[in-house]
Design a protein around this motif. Sequence first.
Motif, mmCIF file in Angstrom:
data_model
loop_
_atom_site.group_PDB
_atom_site.id
_atom_site.type_symbol
_atom_site.label_atom_id
_atom_site.label_comp_id
_atom_site.label_asym_id
_atom_site.label_seq_id
_atom_site.Cartn_x
_atom_site.Cartn_y
_atom_site.Cartn_z
ATOM 1 N N MET A 164 9.108 8.990 -14.639
ATOM 2 C CA MET A 164 8.481 8.029 -14.490
ATOM 3 C C MET A 164 7.280 8.356 -13.233
ATOM 4 S SD MET A 164 8.014 3.838 -13.241
ATOM 5 C CE MET A 164 9.419 4.567 -12.060
ATOM 6 N N GLN A 165 6.043 8.234 -13.616
ATOM 7 C CA GLN A 165 5.362 8.011 -11.384
ATOM 8 C C GLN A 165 5.437 6.665 -11.370
ATOM 9 O OE1 GLN A 165 4.557 10.713 -9.799
ATOM 10 N NE2 GLN A 165 5.237 12.058 -11.495
ATOM 11 N N ILE A 166 5.673 6.160 -10.342
ATOM 12 C CA ILE A 166 5.887 5.230 -9.547
ATOM 13 C C ILE A 166 4.395 4.639 -9.398
ATOM 14 C CG2 ILE A 166 6.187 5.978 -7.602
ATOM 15 C CD1 ILE A 166 7.424 2.980 -8.879
ATOM 16 N N SER A 167 3.488 6.050 -8.805
ATOM 17 C CA SER A 167 2.541 5.501 -8.453
ATOM 18 C C SER A 167 1.285 4.413 -8.797
ATOM 19 C CB SER A 167 1.355 6.877 -7.631
ATOM 20 O OG SER A 167 1.334 8.141 -9.061
ATOM 21 N N GLU A 168 1.938 5.240 -10.721
ATOM 22 C CA GLU A 168 1.338 4.291 -12.020
ATOM 23 C C GLU A 168 1.361 2.871 -12.205
ATOM 24 O OE1 GLU A 168 2.769 6.813 -15.236
ATOM 25 O OE2 GLU A 168 1.480 8.907 -14.360
ATOM 26 N N LYS A 169 1.991 2.575 -11.830
ATOM 27 C CA LYS A 169 2.602 1.123 -11.573
ATOM 28 C C LYS A 169 1.944 0.549 -10.505
ATOM 29 C CE LYS A 169 6.020 0.990 -15.134
ATOM 30 N NZ LYS A 169 5.482 0.058 -16.276
ATOM 31 N N LEU A 170 1.893 1.269 -9.446
ATOM 32 C CA LEU A 170 1.927 0.364 -8.137
ATOM 33 C C LEU A 170 -0.132 -0.366 -8.541
ATOM 34 C CD1 LEU A 170 2.435 2.911 -5.924
ATOM 35 C CD2 LEU A 170 4.110 0.385 -5.960
ATOM 36 N N THR A 171 0.066 -2.166 -7.297
ATOM 37 C CA THR A 171 -0.913 -2.178 -7.224
ATOM 38 C C THR A 171 -0.884 -3.169 -6.354
ATOM 39 O OG1 THR A 171 0.070 -4.318 -8.507
ATOM 40 C CG2 THR A 171 -1.071 -2.925 -10.061
ATOM 41 N N TYR A 172 -2.746 -2.978 -5.765
ATOM 42 C CA TYR A 172 -1.987 -3.744 -4.161
ATOM 43 C C TYR A 172 -2.180 -5.572 -4.621
ATOM 44 C CZ TYR A 172 -3.817 -4.937 -0.080
ATOM 45 O OH TYR A 172 -3.740 -5.332 1.534
ATOM 46 N N TRP A 173 -1.952 -5.464 -3.937
ATOM 47 C CA TRP A 173 -1.088 -7.646 -3.426
ATOM 48 C C TRP A 173 -2.270 -7.750 -2.117
ATOM 49 C CZ3 TRP A 173 2.369 -10.682 -7.000
ATOM 50 C CH2 TRP A 173 3.303 -10.086 -8.377
ATOM 51 N N SER A 174 -2.723 -8.525 -2.200
ATOM 52 C CA SER A 174 -3.470 -9.332 -0.717
ATOM 53 C C SER A 174 -2.492 -10.061 -0.214
ATOM 54 C CB SER A 174 -4.778 -9.391 -0.975
ATOM 55 O OG SER A 174 -4.826 -10.510 -1.770
ATOM 56 N N PRO A 229 -6.144 -2.123 0.679
ATOM 57 C CA PRO A 229 -6.826 -2.437 -0.271
ATOM 58 C C PRO A 229 -6.838 -1.287 -1.133
ATOM 59 C CG PRO A 229 -7.594 -3.789 0.859
ATOM 60 C CD PRO A 229 -6.572 -2.814 1.781
ATOM 61 N N ASP A 230 -7.170 -0.189 -0.159
ATOM 62 C CA ASP A 230 -7.855 1.650 -0.293
ATOM 63 C C ASP A 230 -6.895 2.741 -1.600
ATOM 64 O OD1 ASP A 230 -10.267 0.378 0.139
ATOM 65 O OD2 ASP A 230 -9.838 1.200 1.895
ATOM 66 N N GLY A 231 -5.793 1.734 -1.202
ATOM 67 C CA GLY A 231 -4.326 3.061 -1.324
ATOM 68 C C GLY A 231 -3.627 2.791 0.129
ATOM 69 N N PHE A 232 -2.057 3.366 -0.985
ATOM 70 C CA PHE A 232 -0.971 3.352 -0.683
ATOM 71 C C PHE A 232 -1.176 4.304 -0.194
ATOM 72 C CE2 PHE A 232 -0.510 4.702 -4.608
ATOM 73 C CZ PHE A 232 0.352 5.963 -4.752
ATOM 74 N N ASP A 233 0.407 3.571 0.904
ATOM 75 C CA ASP A 233 0.839 5.042 2.103
ATOM 76 C C ASP A 233 1.760 6.552 1.424
ATOM 77 O OD1 ASP A 233 1.934 7.141 4.423
ATOM 78 O OD2 ASP A 233 2.078 5.733 5.052
ATOM 79 N N ALA A 234 1.043 7.046 1.051
ATOM 80 C CA ALA A 234 1.825 8.596 0.206
ATOM 81 C C ALA A 234 2.851 8.533 0.274
ATOM 82 C CB ALA A 234 0.647 9.149 -0.871
ATOM 83 N N ALA A 235 3.034 8.931 2.006
ATOM 84 C CA ALA A 235 4.065 9.907 2.825
ATOM 85 C C ALA A 235 5.220 8.991 2.228
ATOM 86 C CB ALA A 235 3.501 9.834 4.105
ATOM 87 N N HIS A 236 5.218 7.997 1.624
ATOM 88 C CA HIS A 236 6.507 7.038 1.167
ATOM 89 C C HIS A 236 6.864 7.520 -0.103
ATOM 90 C CE1 HIS A 236 6.833 4.859 4.654
ATOM 91 N NE2 HIS A 236 5.591 4.320 4.611
ATOM 92 N N LEU A 237 5.932 7.977 -1.472
ATOM 93 C CA LEU A 237 6.539 8.682 -2.459
ATOM 94 C C LEU A 237 8.303 9.726 -2.577
ATOM 95 C CD1 LEU A 237 3.144 8.601 -3.906
ATOM 96 C CD2 LEU A 237 4.787 6.925 -3.920
ATOM 97 N N PRO A 238 7.934 10.728 -1.464
ATOM 98 C CA PRO A 238 9.422 11.282 -1.598
ATOM 99 C C PRO A 238 10.438 10.803 -1.444
ATOM 100 C CG PRO A 238 7.483 12.762 -0.229
ATOM 101 C CD PRO A 238 7.175 11.291 -0.307
ATOM 102 N N GLY A 279 9.394 1.020 4.848
ATOM 103 C CA GLY A 279 8.292 0.058 5.822
ATOM 104 C C GLY A 279 7.532 1.162 6.604
ATOM 105 N N SER A 280 7.135 0.943 7.824
ATOM 106 C CA SER A 280 6.094 1.743 8.941
ATOM 107 C C SER A 280 6.400 2.595 8.759
ATOM 108 C CB SER A 280 5.423 0.908 9.441
ATOM 109 O OG SER A 280 6.672 0.507 10.059
ATOM 110 N N ALA A 281 7.460 3.528 8.548
ATOM 111 C CA ALA A 281 7.607 4.640 8.956
ATOM 112 C C ALA A 281 8.068 5.615 7.813
ATOM 113 C CB ALA A 281 8.722 5.181 9.793
ATOM 114 N N PRO A 282 7.492 6.907 7.631
ATOM 115 C CA PRO A 282 8.485 7.145 5.430
ATOM 116 C C PRO A 282 9.947 7.362 5.911
ATOM 117 C CG PRO A 282 6.033 8.102 6.930
ATOM 118 C CD PRO A 282 6.274 7.528 7.727
#
Length: 135
Positions: free
Chosen positions: A1-11, A45-54, A93-96
Amino acid sequence: MQISEKLTYWSSESAWLARLEASDLGIAPDPTLCFPLEIQLPGTPDGFDAAHLPFVEIALPQLHSLLEAATRYLAAFVREPQEDFCLEGLSFGSAPGELELLLTYTHDIYGLWRVRFHHVPHQGFQIFYFSREQT
């Protein structure tokens, strides 16, 4: 399962969130994991920080061992039975490599417990902080 497919932005949270069921993770329902688990990643809103995905991919298969480590850590400071904590979510968090487990305690209905980990190469996630907030 790819987590990126489930992510939505919550303002309201200024973050990207995914709510995962046990079936999304390929595991059986478990009373120590409060489904749906909420996964939170920083971003705009433009995208999540992909550095956290690993680190998400490293953490998800280790949910039980991370929860066990967190409850053992909390037991050194508070006298609550370890089996009464339930994992509600993971906040990256803010740091990968930075991760907080979000826990609730059965007899503390207004509390949210946070146990913070940092990923150390060749050692895995190491705990360095906890807090409790009133919800």
